[in-house]
Motif scaffolding. Structure first.
Motif, mmCIF file in Angstrom:
data_model
loop_
_atom_site.group_PDB
_atom_site.id
_atom_site.type_symbol
_atom_site.label_atom_id
_atom_site.label_comp_id
_atom_site.label_asym_id
_atom_site.label_seq_id
_atom_site.Cartn_x
_atom_site.Cartn_y
_atom_site.Cartn_z
ATOM 1 N N ASP A 1 9.035 10.668 33.457
ATOM 2 C CA ASP A 1 9.552 9.381 33.046
ATOM 3 C C ASP A 1 8.455 8.694 32.242
ATOM 4 O O ASP A 1 7.277 8.958 32.433
ATOM 5 C CB ASP A 1 9.882 8.560 34.296
ATOM 6 C CG ASP A 1 10.849 7.454 33.953
ATOM 7 O OD1 ASP A 1 11.214 7.361 32.761
ATOM 8 O OD2 ASP A 1 11.223 6.692 34.851
ATOM 9 N N ILE A 2 8.860 7.823 31.358
ATOM 10 C CA ILE A 2 7.860 7.077 30.613
ATOM 11 C C ILE A 2 7.387 5.923 31.478
ATOM 12 O O ILE A 2 8.189 5.119 31.935
ATOM 13 C CB ILE A 2 8.442 6.592 29.279
ATOM 14 C CG1 ILE A 2 8.548 7.764 28.322
ATOM 15 C CG2 ILE A 2 7.599 5.481 28.701
ATOM 16 C CD1 ILE A 2 9.074 7.429 26.981
ATOM 17 N N VAL A 3 6.094 5.885 31.735
ATOM 18 C CA VAL A 3 5.532 4.768 32.485
ATOM 19 C C VAL A 3 5.185 3.697 31.463
ATOM 20 O O VAL A 3 4.338 3.887 30.612
ATOM 21 C CB VAL A 3 4.273 5.197 33.253
ATOM 22 C CG1 VAL A 3 3.703 4.049 34.032
ATOM 23 C CG2 VAL A 3 4.601 6.337 34.180
ATOM 24 N N ALA A 4 5.887 2.572 31.543
ATOM 25 C CA ALA A 4 5.763 1.592 30.474
ATOM 26 C C ALA A 4 4.657 0.577 30.718
ATOM 27 O O ALA A 4 4.082 0.056 29.772
ATOM 28 C CB ALA A 4 7.099 0.884 30.277
ATOM 29 N N PHE A 5 4.369 0.288 31.974
ATOM 30 C CA PHE A 5 3.369 -0.744 32.261
ATOM 31 C C PHE A 5 2.344 -0.235 33.263
ATOM 32 O O PHE A 5 2.301 -0.698 34.390
ATOM 33 C CB PHE A 5 4.036 -2.003 32.825
ATOM 34 C CG PHE A 5 5.114 -2.560 31.960
ATOM 35 C CD1 PHE A 5 4.802 -3.401 30.917
ATOM 36 C CD2 PHE A 5 6.439 -2.242 32.182
ATOM 37 C CE1 PHE A 5 5.796 -3.925 30.116
ATOM 38 C CE2 PHE A 5 7.429 -2.758 31.386
ATOM 39 C CZ PHE A 5 7.111 -3.594 30.344
ATOM 40 N N PRO A 6 1.531 0.731 32.899
ATOM 41 C CA PRO A 6 0.570 1.262 33.868
ATOM 42 C C PRO A 6 -0.624 0.332 34.019
ATOM 43 O O PRO A 6 -0.822 -0.583 33.214
ATOM 44 C CB PRO A 6 0.140 2.567 33.225
ATOM 45 C CG PRO A 6 0.230 2.297 31.781
ATOM 46 C CD PRO A 6 1.352 1.330 31.573
ATOM 47 N N PHE A 7 -1.393 0.597 35.053
ATOM 48 C CA PHE A 7 -2.663 -0.096 35.213
ATOM 49 C C PHE A 7 -3.581 0.332 34.077
ATOM 50 O O PHE A 7 -3.679 1.506 33.761
ATOM 51 C CB PHE A 7 -3.272 0.287 36.564
ATOM 52 C CG PHE A 7 -4.716 -0.070 36.687
ATOM 53 C CD1 PHE A 7 -5.077 -1.370 36.960
ATOM 54 C CD2 PHE A 7 -5.702 0.883 36.517
ATOM 55 C CE1 PHE A 7 -6.408 -1.709 37.065
ATOM 56 C CE2 PHE A 7 -7.034 0.551 36.620
ATOM 57 C CZ PHE A 7 -7.384 -0.755 36.887
ATOM 58 N N GLU B 1 -1.088 6.648 34.960
ATOM 59 C CA GLU B 1 -2.198 5.740 34.747
ATOM 60 C C GLU B 1 -3.501 6.526 34.697
ATOM 61 O O GLU B 1 -3.639 7.587 35.293
ATOM 62 C CB GLU B 1 -2.228 4.690 35.836
ATOM 63 C CG GLU B 1 -2.476 5.272 37.195
ATOM 64 C CD GLU B 1 -2.329 4.204 38.264
ATOM 65 O OE1 GLU B 1 -1.489 3.310 38.102
ATOM 66 O OE2 GLU B 1 -3.068 4.266 39.242
#
Lengths: 556, 196
Positions: free
Chosen positions: A281-287, A345
């Protein structure tokens, strides 16, 4: 060093050595051993792995099974490679040297291809002698009962990837020779058989050139159904263009303006579409680590993207008058979407890291090697300061390549001090890229400016807004933005390097897509004899933007 | 149903209270003047914003910033620089007013098109011993349809003055609805984002 050699080997090392030696003298493959002891090929491969980090241990039960497989007591097996090989040879009634000689002598083993008693001997003798063919017999398994070969219909005791067949064309021929005397009584049938086989055996001389003679004639087998993700994405783009034209009653300019305005939301929708059946999945708001945070709105973060901005010193050119051709690389950012992008992340690590082996991608704090060449730009771009800096994955790999033997050791490899990396894949944006490339190619073929501008707006805005942007709040991946840009710059450097290697003079490398050359670039060929810079508008081609003449004197 | 963490960080997990992280994201969505209050430009812009109308001025007064008209005039024309304590008060008051003014529009935007997707990452437990770690936690994407309560609690600003409970309660309610019994892993978060 001498101390290290004197330390006794661990039992596992002894066992691994013994297994390897036994496989060699018995001419067996790991998968045959795996079948013999009831383990998966994968498991045996892991246990025998040369890489310590990928290795798993043998268990006592498995050691017993190996000993049974080779017909010796377990303690003999554990006594070391030499003892085990001798025991194996004496159980076969020969000696180790004899076995090794047999292994290297092809004719000695061909004589008994059908005898199930010597499975090791039945394995093709040829692969050992020539490297490319060794790959073709990777998946060979022994069959308990002979089954008709899928190639020549004669009984075979080996199977390739589950299909009963002879391992090489020679074995088919040998089987045919063996079968012929038996067919002799049924004369007419036998003749037809041989006639029918004739054409099959005539191309045999050719087979030596093809590394996989058997594979080409193999019947097609059920494949995994092909993904239609790209087609869906292409259909989505076409539909958008069509709808926009319809909405604006064929007013091309209005439709184009509308599409360009909608480029960001459409690009995000395209990403979602292409990841529908994806593994990641596309992680849109990672640390995000601090190196990727902008201190204020208009100050940059700490990543150096290695943007090239290089002109050649004129006095390094041969004196005389030169025509400089200003080339433009088509769709540089679109091509750069295919690069190793970190998935999740970023995690911190200290010291050197082999990102290629670990399949990771990210950012590295490095001290680059010195660049002393006048004829080629530094892959690190135009940098005013010295000292360590944060670079992205493509730049690191480019520097490592430049430092490799293949590139003539242009510089020292960069020293990595610390890294922020994550597991990576090259395929994350691949379907989106492929769909955009297809629509772009179509648009160019049809001279369709609307579609062309739409595609251009989509990929360029996607890259420029995927980081910190108020225009795209669906994705916050400044790491991808930096890496994609670095990839584009690295691709450009690669082109400059190839031009230089082909004997052209590189005069200027700048921006993302500008390459200025002196020389006949149209006829320059690369390593495979293919033209280096085909002219045109496709992604693999270059465009001539401008020509200028410069004159250099030897005095200058 | 699990309850809130009693002593977050006892086993060295790290994270930010996710309701506060959400408030921070809402703050960035609300936007506003980016020049810092310490610059002349930032200060004037804030004061102008807060004294645009009679209504705005009374709102400013109710938030605790009530300079006399002479002082305000001196601040605006630059003959007098506000004290440091007043600068922070001006900045805080400005942010509260901005939230208050933007809330209605922001709510509309968050609720539009079937809600807004929230991506929430669990607290960072890389330094927690293996046996104390929570298993099977991963990034989650949840869709929050009704933002009314969250935006109200955010715009109210009580969370900034030290009473986090109101905002935290509405946020945890939403988390509980969306994540079920798993919500506890997301009470504290490493990273959080909205695609609004």
């Amino acid at each position: 060093m001498s101390n290290a050699q004197e330390t006794p080997k661990s039992t596992l090392e002894v066992l691994r050595g013994a297994v390897e030696a036994l496989l060699t003298i018995a001419s067996q493959k790991q998968n045959e051993l795996a079948d013999g002891i009831g383990l998966s090929h994968y498991a045996v491969s892991r246990r025998q792995s040369r890489r310590p980090e990928a290795r798993s241990p043998w268990s006592f039960d498995e050691a017993d099974a190996i000993a049974r497989h080779f017909g010796m007591p377990t303690l003999t097996l554990l006594a070391g490679a030499e003892t085990a090989c001798e025991a194996y040879a004496s159980s076969r009634g020969t000696t180790v040297t004899r076995l090794l000689a047999d292994r290297n002598e092809p004719s000695a083993t061909v004589k008994e291809p059908d005898s199930p008693a010597a499975p090791a001997a039945a394995a093709s003798p040829e692969p050992q002698s020539s490297e490319p063919e060794a790959a073709a017999v990777e998946d060979v398994t022994q069959l308990p009962d002979p089954e008709p070969c899928v190639l020549c219909q004669l009984p075979a005791t080996t199977a390739l990837e589950g299909f009963p067949q002879h391992v090489s064309a020679d074995e088919c021929a040998a089987a045919a020779d063996a079968a012929r005397p038996q067919e002799a009584p049924a004369k007419s049938d036998g003749d037809q058989e041989t006639d029918r086989r004739e054409p099959a055996s005539t191309p045999e001389p050719d087979t030596s050139q093809h590394p996989h003679p058997a594979r080409e004639r193999r019947p097609s087998r059920p494949r995994q159904e092909r993904s239609d993700t790209k087609d869906t994405a292409v259909a989505f783009l076409r539909r958008n263009i069509h709808d926009a034209l319809e909405q604006h009653d064929g007013d091309l300019e209005a439709a184009q303006a509308f599409l360009v305005r909608k480029a960001i939301p459409h690009a995000m929708e395209l990403l979602d579409l292409t990841r529908r059946s994806g593994r990641y999945d596309i992680v849109a708001f990672p640390f995000l680590p601090d190196i990727l945070r902008k201190p204020t709105k208009d100050k940059p973060d700490q990543i150096w993207e290695a943007r090239p901005k290089w002109s050649r010193a004129w006095d390094s050119l041969p004196p005389g008058s030169h025509t400089v051709d200003e080339l433009d690389i088509n769709g540089a950012y679109l091509s750069a979407l295919k690069t190793h992008l970190p998935l999740g992340e970023l995690a911190h690590s200290e010291g050197p890291i082999d990102t290629i082996k670990l399949r990771r991608s990210g950012f590295h704090y490095v001290t680059p090697g010195e660049w002393k060449h006048e004829h080629l730009p530094n892959p690190l771009g135009a940098r005013d300061e010295d000292g360590p800096l944060w670079i992205g994955e493509p730049t690191l790999r480019q520097l490592n390549r430049a430092a490799s033997e293949k590139y003539g050791r242009l510089c020292e490899p960069p020293q990595i001090h610390e890294s922020w990396t994550s597991g990576s894949t090259e395929h994350l944006l691949e379907y989106a890229r492929a769909a955009l490339a297809e629509v772009r190619a179509e648009a160019i073929a049809d001279n369709d400016t609307v579609a062309e501008e739409y595609v251009k707006a989509m990929y360029s805005k996607l890259v420029s807004t995927m980081g910190d942007s108020n225009y795209n709040r669906d994705l916050h991946r400044p790491d991808w933005m930096h890496i994609i840009r670095s990839a584009a710059f690295s691709n450009l450097w690669e082109k400059a390097f190839k031009a230089n290697a082909a004997g052209l003079h590189v005069v200027r490398v700048s921006g993302t897509d500008e390459l200025h050359l002196i020389g006949d670039w149209r006829s320059a060929v690369g390593a495979q004899g293919r033209p280096l810079f085909p002219e045109g508008r496709a992604l693999t081609e270059v465009k001539l933007k401008n020509q200028r003449t410069i004159t250099t004197d030897s005095e200058a | 149903m699990p309850d809130r963490n009693i002593d977050f960080g006892h086993y060295k997990a790290r994270g930010e209270l996710s309701s506060l992280a959400a408030a921070r994201v809402l703050d960035t969505l609300a936007g506003g003047i980016t020049s810092p209050v310490t610059t002349r430009r930032g200060l004037t812009a804030r004061l102008r914003y807060m004294t645009r109308s009679e209504h705005a001025r009374s709102l400013m007064a109710s938030e605790g910033l009530n300079p006399s008209s002479e002082t305000l005039a001196k601040w605006l024309d630059g003959t007098q620089q506000p004290k440091a304590s007043n600068l922070t008060l001006i900045d805080r008051t400005y942010r509260r007013m901005r939230r208050h003014n933007v809330a209605r529009y922001l709510l509309q935007r968050l609720n539009a098109g079937g809600g807004t997707r929230v991506e929430i990452h669990p607290a960072d437990d890389t330094s927690v011993l293996e046996r104390h770690r929570r298993r099977d936690k991963q990034m989650r994407k949840i869709n929050i349809r009704k933002w009314d309560h969250i935006v109200k609690a955010w715009a109210d600003g009580a969370w900034e003055k030290g009473t986090k409970a109101a905002l935290d309660d509405v946020w945890v309610d939403k988390l509980r609805d969306e994540l079920g019994s798993d919500w506890g892993a997301y009470e504290y978060t490493k990273s959080l984002g909205f695609n609004a």
